[in-house]
Design an enzyme around this catalytic site. Structure first.
Site, PDB file in Angstrom:
ATOM      1  N   LYS A  43      44.605  74.700 -17.257  1.00 43.34           N
ATOM      2  CA  LYS A  43      43.607  75.918 -16.786  1.00 43.34           C
ATOM      3  C   LYS A  43      44.565  76.647 -15.990  1.00 43.34           C
ATOM      4  O   LYS A  43      45.185  76.599 -15.134  1.00 43.34           O
ATOM      5  CB  LYS A  43      42.684  75.248 -16.065  1.00 43.34           C
ATOM      6  N   GLY A  44      44.514  78.013 -16.653  1.00 41.96           N
ATOM      7  CA  GLY A  44      45.068  79.041 -15.847  1.00 41.96           C
ATOM      8  C   GLY A  44      43.938  79.721 -15.095  1.00 41.96           C
ATOM      9  O   GLY A  44      43.121  79.482 -15.072  1.00 41.96           O
ATOM     10  N   ASP A  72      58.535  88.464 -19.789  1.00 43.68           N
ATOM     11  CA  ASP A  72      57.923  87.604 -18.792  1.00 43.68           C
ATOM     12  C   ASP A  72      58.570  86.317 -19.126  1.00 43.68           C
ATOM     13  O   ASP A  72      57.527  85.122 -18.977  1.00 43.68           O
ATOM     14  CB  ASP A  72      56.323  87.671 -19.134  1.00 43.68           C
TER      15      ASP A  72
END
Ligand code: AK3
Length: 275
Positions: free
Chosen positions: A22-23, A137
């Site tokens: 889970k972010g 990123d």
């Protein structure tokens, strides 16, 4: 004949399995597409948690970028769908999960493993750059491992700046930012794909040392990056140190190229000649 891939997806098509992670901006679940039995990962984004309106546009952009990327070291994004409250991303399942968890658990990677990861990252980035896409990123949080332990560059929320399972997202760790992106007044479009080479240098250092080269308070990190100030511990081999020094160069144009990374003695030493 194999069924052609459906263009329209909906939640009922999937049997949802265990959570994979889970972010800040959503959870990811193991999922199986009922008719084909295909196992994938389903990322659930809650619309009310995303910036209003443009999340749809961002997802479309992410899918557009992703839909023409086919590389063994790049995680596939097959499609998306949404209901009233959520957006769902249908992703390739990376069997060995998040690279940064392995890095934290093992503290740091041996040179042979680091070199193989760097070689695979270079191959993935070379492929992206050839398609005029830069990741912007690169960091352990955005890298997954496939079932055979191979690198899967992921979270293509790059140009969408999509926050996701990143290290303290809102603080937006500076660790991986190249000097040219820190300069005041420089909007993000003035940099080239050489930013990914700087980040590859930071990643190489973090694989071998277990922490990022400029890790410090945000103010100090920024200053160290701008000056390219970092020390490489003595346990790092001279060849690895040489590659790190050639990637962490302030002037983007003076950074080693991805071809030169793949031909670097440290990479050659540990990597069977790949494609
Ligand atoms: C943890 N884990 N373990 C195994 C495994 N296998 C596959 N995937 C995993 N995790 C998901 C990795 C991701 C790939 N692409 C992403 N893309 C994204 O998250 N995009 C995104 C985010 C927030 C907002 C927006 C929006 F709407 F603003 F555009 C877009 S996340 C796995």
């Amino acid at each position: 004949y194999e069924q052609p891939a459906p263009k329209v997806f909906h939640l009922g098509m999937f049997e949802i399995g265990r959570p994979l992670g889970k972010g800040k901006f959503g959870r990811v679940y193991l999922a199986k597409e009922r008719s084909s039995g295909y196992v994938c990962a389903l990322k659930v984004l809650h619309k009310n948690e995303l910036k209003h309106g443009d999340a749809e546009k961002q997802v479309r952009r992410e899918i557009e970028i992703q839909s023409n990327l086919r590389h063994p070291n790049i995680l596939r994004l097959f499609g998306h769908f949404h209901d009233s409250k959520r957006i769902f991303l249908i992703l390739e399942f990376a069997g060995k999960g998040e690279l940064y968890k392995h890095l934290r658990r093992e503290n740091r990677f041996p040179e042979w493993k680091s070199a193989q990861y760097v070689a695979q990252m270079a191959a993935a980035l070379k492929y992206c750059h050839k398609k005029h896409i830069m990741h912007r990123d690169i960091k352990p949080e955005n890298i997954l491992l496939g079932i055979h332990g191979e690198i899967k560059l992921s979270d293509f929320g790059w140009s969408v700046h999509a926050p996701s399972n990143r290290r303290n997202t809102l603080c937006g760790t500076l660790d991986y930012l190249p000097p040219e992106m820190l300069k005041p007044g420089r909007d993000k479009n003035t940099y080239t794909n050489k930013v990914d080479l700087w980040s590859l240098g930071v990643l190489t250092y973090e694989f071998l040392v277990g922490e990022a080269p400029f890790e410090d308070t945000p103010v100090m990190t920024q200053r160290k990056i701008e000056r390219g100030e970092m020390t490489v511990p003595s346990f790092v081999s001279p060849e690895a140190r040489d590659l790190i020094k050639k990637l962490l160069v302030i002037d983007p144009e003076k950074r080693i190229s991805l071809d030169e990374v793949q031909e670097h003695p440290w990479i050659i030493k540990y990597c069977v000649k790949g494609e």
